[in-house]
Write an enzyme that holds these catalytic residues in place. Structure first.
Site, PDB file in Angstrom:
ATOM      1  N   ARG A 144       0.834  -1.203   0.000  1.00 39.75           N
ATOM      2  CA  ARG A 144       0.000   0.000   0.000  1.00 39.75           C
ATOM      3  C   ARG A 144       0.874   1.260   0.000  1.00 39.75           C
ATOM      4  NH1 ARG A 144      -1.907   1.425   4.695  1.00 39.75           N
ATOM      5  NH2 ARG A 144      -2.523  -0.689   5.271  1.00 39.75           N
ATOM      6  N   TYR A 194     -14.939  18.143 -15.538  1.00 41.76           N
ATOM      7  CA  TYR A 194     -15.431  16.763 -15.508  1.00 41.76           C
ATOM      8  C   TYR A 194     -16.523  16.639 -14.434  1.00 41.76           C
ATOM      9  CZ  TYR A 194     -15.671  11.814 -14.540  1.00 41.76           C
ATOM     10  OH  TYR A 194     -16.142  10.546 -14.310  1.00 41.76           O
ATOM     11  N   ASP A 212      -5.786  20.356 -13.542  1.00 44.03           N
ATOM     12  CA  ASP A 212      -6.080  19.038 -14.098  1.00 44.03           C
ATOM     13  C   ASP A 212      -5.613  19.063 -15.553  1.00 44.03           C
ATOM     14  OD1 ASP A 212      -7.229  16.814 -15.315  1.00 44.03           O
ATOM     15  OD2 ASP A 212      -8.967  16.820 -13.978  1.00 44.03           O
ATOM     16  N   LYS A 271      -6.590   8.267 -19.251  1.00 36.75           N
ATOM     17  CA  LYS A 271      -6.828   8.884 -20.548  1.00 36.75           C
ATOM     18  C   LYS A 271      -5.570   8.832 -21.424  1.00 36.75           C
ATOM     19  CE  LYS A 271     -10.926   9.535 -18.918  1.00 36.75           C
ATOM     20  NZ  LYS A 271     -10.895   9.750 -17.524  1.00 36.75           N
TER      21      LYS A 271
HETATM   22  O1  P1T Z   1     -12.040   8.382 -14.453  1.00 30.97           O
HETATM   23  P1  P1T Z   1     -10.879   8.788 -13.568  1.00 30.97           P
HETATM   24  O2  P1T Z   1      -9.585   8.153 -13.917  1.00 30.97           O
HETATM   25  O3  P1T Z   1     -11.207   8.694 -12.110  1.00 30.97           O
HETATM   26  O4  P1T Z   1     -10.605  10.344 -13.889  1.00 30.97           O
HETATM   27  C1  P1T Z   1     -11.510  11.356 -13.572  1.00 30.97           C
HETATM   28  C2  P1T Z   1     -11.285  12.542 -14.472  1.00 30.97           C
HETATM   29  C3  P1T Z   1     -10.534  13.605 -14.005  1.00 30.97           C
HETATM   30  N1  P1T Z   1     -10.286  14.694 -14.761  1.00 30.97           N
HETATM   31  C4  P1T Z   1     -10.765  14.789 -16.019  1.00 30.97           C
HETATM   32  C5  P1T Z   1     -10.491  16.022 -16.821  1.00 30.97           C
HETATM   33  C6  P1T Z   1     -11.521  13.744 -16.560  1.00 30.97           C
HETATM   34  O5  P1T Z   1     -11.967  13.880 -17.822  1.00 30.97           O
HETATM   35  C7  P1T Z   1     -11.789  12.589 -15.776  1.00 30.97           C
HETATM   36  C8  P1T Z   1     -12.620  11.469 -16.279  1.00 30.97           C
HETATM   37  N2  P1T Z   1     -13.368  11.799 -17.412  1.00 30.97           N
HETATM   38  C9  P1T Z   1     -14.182  10.936 -18.103  1.00 30.97           C
HETATM   39  C10 P1T Z   1     -14.393   9.661 -17.754  1.00 30.97           C
HETATM   40  C11 P1T Z   1     -14.832  11.520 -19.291  1.00 30.97           C
HETATM   41  O6  P1T Z   1     -15.313  10.783 -20.168  1.00 30.97           O
HETATM   42  O7  P1T Z   1     -14.857  12.757 -19.380  1.00 30.97           O
END
Ligand code: P1T
Length: 389
Positions: free
Chosen positions: A54, A106, A178, A203
């Site tokens: 962890r 988001y 972000d 992403k």
């Molecule tokens: O899905 P996750 O890895 O927890 O990430 C969240 C997140 C954070 N910041 C941005 C700019 C994001 O676009 C996302 C997740 N976004 C999508 C799943 C989407 O389709 O926009």
């Protein structure tokens, strides 16, 4: 290669080499998947830097070094998802503190700030950050964190990181960016004054839509210490296999982003010229409001394009959303394959309609994550789908 040498090199070289050393026991060139939960100690406290999975894991450490190298940061800290990375930063606030965030962001970030942190006494407000004076007006004496997305999700608005970081720092406010949409291949927020860079590595960094992950990069020892304490204490850690997959993705980041950008530019220009389309949102279009700022702040305009049909009814949008063959209708973005998304009912459904509309997010908006397929096939696919509108 020595870390000092790597950090002087170009992005493509850092993508391949930062945080990477041949495995000390076998010489394996690629970092192994250290699929272990614990590590042998010769005597209590006498270990080789790793105690329990962890806290840390060598595959994760390699990814953390790689991401820090890409962002030009001292520290990289990995999480099990992008929202877990966001959550860790937000948990450093206290009841009574205030977060000021982009109003176009988001939907999951909005949900976390409002519905999870709100009840613990951390307030949040959302403002159009493409206008610096509006941000200045919305700051409160309690504001402790400025949460910037740029380009924003899904309207790809471009926010002036340097100007906002100067404003926030003059009032002792921390700045998190972000950087999921841009990636360090196109934008390095730490060099523009951000304290924290956040990623959904799910992403573009992972790049292949096969892993969920998140990360924070920072030059601040204080933030890094707090975040590592939270990793240890709350446990939102990525598994070694996920770290390996993400590390495999980052190696090709620079070349993938070049292709995402050129395909997205072609898609945006195609849509802008088409009478069946009313409006195209893409920083690479000279007609787009954030174009000149994007030219200054970014090394490319990214792979995300949004648009509104001339017939802006939900029915027309739904017909297009269900008519493509190359673009897949799905949440998420940043993978090699092209995706199409309907923010109002999918990724941004957790933002109340009134707030979505106030932020300029139309119910019929369609968002594209333009992949790295052959450009002509993408244009043909969109042309056919538009004919169904
Ligand atoms: O899905 P996750 O890895 O927890 O990430 C969240 C997140 C954070 N910041 C941005 C700019 C994001 O676009 C996302 C997740 N976004 C999508 C799943 C989407 O389709 O926009």
């Amino acid at each position: 290669m020595r870390t000092d040498d790597i950090n002087q090199m170009g992005l493509g070289t850092r993508a391949v080499h930062a945080g990477q050393q041949p495995d000390p026991t076998t010489g394996a060139v690629m970092t192994p998947i250290y699929q272990t939960s614990t590590y042998a100690q010769a005597a209590p406290g006498n270990h080789q830097g790793y105690e329990y999975g962890r806290l840390s894991n060598p595959t994760r450490s390699a990814l953390e070094g790689n991401l820090a190298g890409l962002e030009g940061a001292e520290h990289g800290i990995c999480f099990s998802s992008g929202v877990a990375a966001t959550d860790a930063i937000a948990r450093c606030l206290r009841p009574g503190d205030h977060i000021l965030a982009s109003n176009d962001l988001y939907g999951g970030t909005y949900r976390l700030f409002r519905q999870v942190l709100g009840p613990f006494g951390v307030d949040s407000d959302f403002v159009d950050m493409s206008d610096v004076s509006r941000v200045e007006q919305a700051l409160k004496p309690e504001t402790k964190l400025l949460w910037i997305e740029t380009p924003t999700n899904p309207l790809v608005r471009v926010v002036d990181i340097r100007a906002l970081a100067e404003l926030a720092h003059s009032k002792g406010i921390s700045v998190a960016v972000d950087n999921t949409f841009a990636t360090p291949a196109l934008q390095r927020p730490i060099t523009l004054g951000a304290d924290l860079v956040v990623h959904s590595t799910t992403k573009y960094l992972g790049g292949h839509s096969d892993v969920i992950g998140g990360a924070v990069c920072t030059n601040s020892d204080e933030w890094a210490e707090k975040l590592r304490f939270l990793v240890k204490s709350t446990g939102a850690v990525p598994g070694p296999m996920d770290c390996f997959l993400t590390l495999r993705g980052t190696k090709t980041l620079e070349v993938r982003m070049q292709r995402h950008c050129s395909n997205a530019q072609a898609v945006a220009e195609f849509l802008e010229a088409d009478p069946r389309v009313a409006r195209v949102y893409y920083p690479g279009l000279p007609s787009f409001e954030g174009h000149s700022l994007a030219q200054r702040q970014m090394d490319g305009f990214g792979g995300m394009v949004s648009f509104l049909l001339s017939d802006d009814s939900m029915e027309a949008a739904y017909r297009v959303l269900s008519s493509t063959r190359v673009f897949t209708l799905a949440e998420s973005l940043g993978g090699v394959e092209s995706l199409m998304n309907h923010p109002a009912t999918m990724t941004h459904a957790s933002i109340p309609a009134k707030e979505r509309h106030a932020a300029g997010l139309h119910d019929a908006l369609i968002r594209l994550s333009v992949g790295i397929e052959t450009e002509a096939d993408l244009l043909r696919d969109l042309d056919r789908a538009l004919s169904k509108a």
